[in-house]
Design an enzyme around this catalytic site. Structure first.
Site, PDB file in Angstrom:
ATOM      1  N   SER A   1       0.964  -1.111   0.024  1.00  0.00           N
ATOM      2  CA  SER A   1      -0.043  -0.109   0.061  1.00  0.00           C
ATOM      3  C   SER A   1       0.925   1.330  -0.078  1.00  0.00           C
ATOM      4  O   SER A   1       1.482   1.323  -0.850  1.00  0.00           O
ATOM      5  CB  SER A   1      -0.814   0.077   1.287  1.00  0.00           C
ATOM      6  OG  SER A   1      -1.853   0.897   1.185  1.00  0.00           O
TER       7      SER A   1
ATOM      8  N   ASP B   1      -8.549  -6.702  -4.744  1.00  0.00           N
ATOM      9  CA  ASP B   1      -8.153  -5.616  -4.201  1.00  0.00           C
ATOM     10  C   ASP B   1      -8.822  -4.340  -5.233  1.00  0.00           C
ATOM     11  O   ASP B   1      -7.941  -4.056  -6.338  1.00  0.00           O
ATOM     12  CB  ASP B   1      -6.734  -5.361  -4.124  1.00  0.00           C
ATOM     13  CG  ASP B   1      -6.074  -4.162  -3.575  1.00  0.00           C
ATOM     14  OD1 ASP B   1      -7.021  -3.012  -3.259  1.00  0.00           O
ATOM     15  OD2 ASP B   1      -5.034  -4.053  -3.125  1.00  0.00           O
TER      16      ASP B   1
ATOM     17  N   HIS C   1      -8.037  -5.045  -0.493  1.00  0.00           N
ATOM     18  CA  HIS C   1      -6.798  -4.794  -0.291  1.00  0.00           C
ATOM     19  C   HIS C   1      -6.103  -5.384   0.859  1.00  0.00           C
ATOM     20  O   HIS C   1      -4.730  -5.687   1.264  1.00  0.00           O
ATOM     21  CB  HIS C   1      -6.977  -3.344  -0.025  1.00  0.00           C
ATOM     22  CG  HIS C   1      -5.646  -2.362   0.223  1.00  0.00           C
ATOM     23  ND1 HIS C   1      -4.499  -2.558  -0.803  1.00  0.00           N
ATOM     24  CD2 HIS C   1      -5.373  -1.605   1.247  1.00  0.00           C
ATOM     25  CE1 HIS C   1      -3.753  -1.882  -0.517  1.00  0.00           C
ATOM     26  NE2 HIS C   1      -3.931  -1.277   0.702  1.00  0.00           N
TER      27      HIS C   1
END
Lengths: 393, 393
Positions: free
Chosen positions: A173, A339, A372
């Site tokens: 991320s 995601d 995610h």
């Protein structure tokens, strides 16, 4: 090569977060300078005599320096996100499943370093820190920072530690953005990068979610323009809403179906309430919000959210290709099919651009349902990929 | 059959919103009764002598009774949602593209009736209305209502108008839920239903978005537990956040890419600001929030959001099949490929259940990129489908 079994993988042990004060000011993209920057960090494993086995791991929005092992000083409050994080041993680092003896980032072999980001609220200088110039918390005077600023701070920190080259920079991320920035900014100092569930530039819907999260905080009267320290209150209500938005975007719709469905929380029948959670998923979100505000600073949330929204590897380079032209690091990209906040498409674009430039790159798109959050949940499937990559192929 | 050209389709003309006071109390699912219920409504076209050409159209969360034509009394404030709604003639009804002479709901042929929902803030009794028992606004004492309650109110309203059977009930989103509820609750009084971009039960992610929107409102100190009327302020900050969440869920990620990309709003360079919009999509969201709070009541938002979250056609019937067993209306379902808030899967489930029961049903999944907003934007493609369906096949 033979992948060592991870069955015998062990713990990084009991670790303490340490702090280092940078000797020089950090110059920021916005044009300002930050003096007296302190960096909170942990290390796992042993630095080799040749100093060639250091790996920097970079955390995401809500993480901190405690990435692995058991915390010596913080036995309860985990910064681990994702499904079922609440049922996990709070003393474990947020990436404990990936860092330790025999794990993906194998501390029998590598010296793993984890720092709290610039702008953070867990030991590294951030908006809640004392401004040495005034003796009061920065609050609204803390500068707006970028991923480049974070990476520049990490570089200065490693200089102070006497570490020049990095065997790898790794993160998911926002952490993956830092790894990419390292490869572009310091091409001769990074052997490889591991970029998980990340992007070269957040897509507009992600920009929108982050804007909403920030609006929720800044519209809370308790935010007071950023100067709430010492007032006895904080924009917990707004940051709770921000956190709820985050949680829904970190998960996938099918994962919510599986985990909660339309199950009612407290009764078989409707209770006819506007304000109390009725469905299990409503109760989950409120619980996540309430837990988060006890451990996180709202100005840090704003700061890191803005930084990851600004991040655009191509900015100042005309194109992604040009931005990546100087990269010499080997690149490992991992993305997850479900995601939708950091969709695989972005990793595919980075992979394609590197490939077109003749750079060594590999992309693994893992088919997994948790959105995610997969980057924290699918450790078992990432482990052999990362181990093989770090071993050189 | 031949579909008349819609090129010559005309306007329903200048219309006035009228009001009707129900003679009897409305009994609600929560067990309470509402007395002195007023219903705001508009009609377009002429009721046939046989009273067999009436169509009820039902609005979604933020709509009102002004569905078509030009408003006589409200020339500027459109309740139209969706892309580019801000550039539209504010006096036009929210479904003006679908209702009028020669349009999908052809007022040369049908008598189209549109009411503001129970719980609304545009003329029908809702939380901001005066409670006849106290002489003060209901506020926190307004009951928590359901889609069934809305439909029961519409039934009582049509009784007062002297209309028994309906040729059709039609609506999108929450409006489609009402159409479904009509077919189940009053099977012998509805010839057909038109259910667009809707569902028999909102999926858990939709439940989550609605919970977040409500939390944003109820955490705003200006909400005051629902009793903000007469205080000189209202939870505009929180409702603005709720509206932003709504807007992102009404659109699709690719539509945001196309419309905004990562374009900066005000400058070529970053301005380094936490609080001001920097990207065009951030500016768009703030604009939508600011416009919405001027025309909508926060307690109505809470009330309708809760009702659409509660809605579950199968509740009390063991299964969707059993809930639909009594339906006699012909059913038209329309869904849009890019609608992730009310995905086509739900319409497919309804269609399959009706088909298995031997009921007349047809489903059209329209391939269009704008997400849930398609139901207001893809009028041209819906028109021939609806016209053919209403004509009997």
């Amino acid at each position: 090569m033979v992948i060592a079994s991870t069955l015998a993988a062990g713990s990084a042990g009991t670790v303490e977060t340490r702090h280092l004060d940078l000797p020089d000011p950090v110059t920021l993209d916005c044009g300002r300078e930050l003096r007296g920057v302190r960096v909170a960090y942990e290390t796992y494993g042993t630095l080799s005599p040749a100093r060639d086995n250091a790996i920097l791991v970079c955390h995401a929005l809500s993480g901190d320096a405690h990435a692995a092992g058991r915390s010596a000083d913080r036995p309860a409050a985990s910064t681990r996100d994702g499904f079922a994080a609440e049922h996990r041993d709070g003393a474990l680092g947020w990436w404990d499943g990936m860092i330790g003896p025999g794990k993906a980032f194998d501390t029998d072999r590598y010296f793993v370093i984890s720092t709290n980001l610039l702008g953070g609220c867990r030991g590294t200088t951030g908006p809640s820190s004392t401004d040495p110039a005034t003796g009061a918390p920065y609050g609204s005077t803390f500068p707006v920072i970028t991923v480049s600023d974070m990476v520049r701070t990490q570089r200065a920190f490693l200089d102070a530690l006497g570490i020049g080259r990095l065997a790898a920079v790794a993160g998911g991320s926002l952490g993956g953005m830092q790894a990419l920035e390292w490869a572009v900014r310091y091409p001769d100092q990074v052997d490889s990068i591991v970029v998980i569930a990340s992007t070269h530039a957040l897509h507009p819907q992600g920009v929108a979610w982050n804007a909403i999260a920030r609006e929720a905080i800044t519209r809370d009267p308790a935010w007071r323009g950023g100067d709430y320290y010492g007032t006895g209150s904080a924009p917990d209500a707004g940051m709770g809403v921000a956190r709820m938005v985050g949680h829904v975007t970190y998960l996938s719709a099918p994962a919510l179906d599986t985990k909660f469905g339309r199950r009612l929380q407290f009764a078989d029948d409707l209770r006819y309430t506007l304000t109390e959670p009725e469905f299990a998923v409503e109760s989950y979100l409120r619980h996540q919000a309430d837990a988060f505000v006890t451990r996180f600073d709202a100005n840090t949330y704003l700061t890191l959210s803005r930084a990851l929204t600004y991040f655009d590897l191509a900015r100042g380079h005309d194109s992604l290709d040009r931005a990546l032209a100087a990269v010499t690091a080997r690149t490992l990209l991992i993305a997850f099919t479900s995601d939708w906040l950091y969709p695989p498409a972005a990793s595919q674009e980075i992979d394609a651009a590197l490939r077109a430039l003749g750079k060594p790159t590999e992309l693994h798109v893992i088919d997994a349902p948790y959105g995610h959050d997969c980057f924290l949940l699918e450790e078992e499937r990432q482990t052999p990929i990362v181990r093989r990559f770090l071993a050189g192929g």
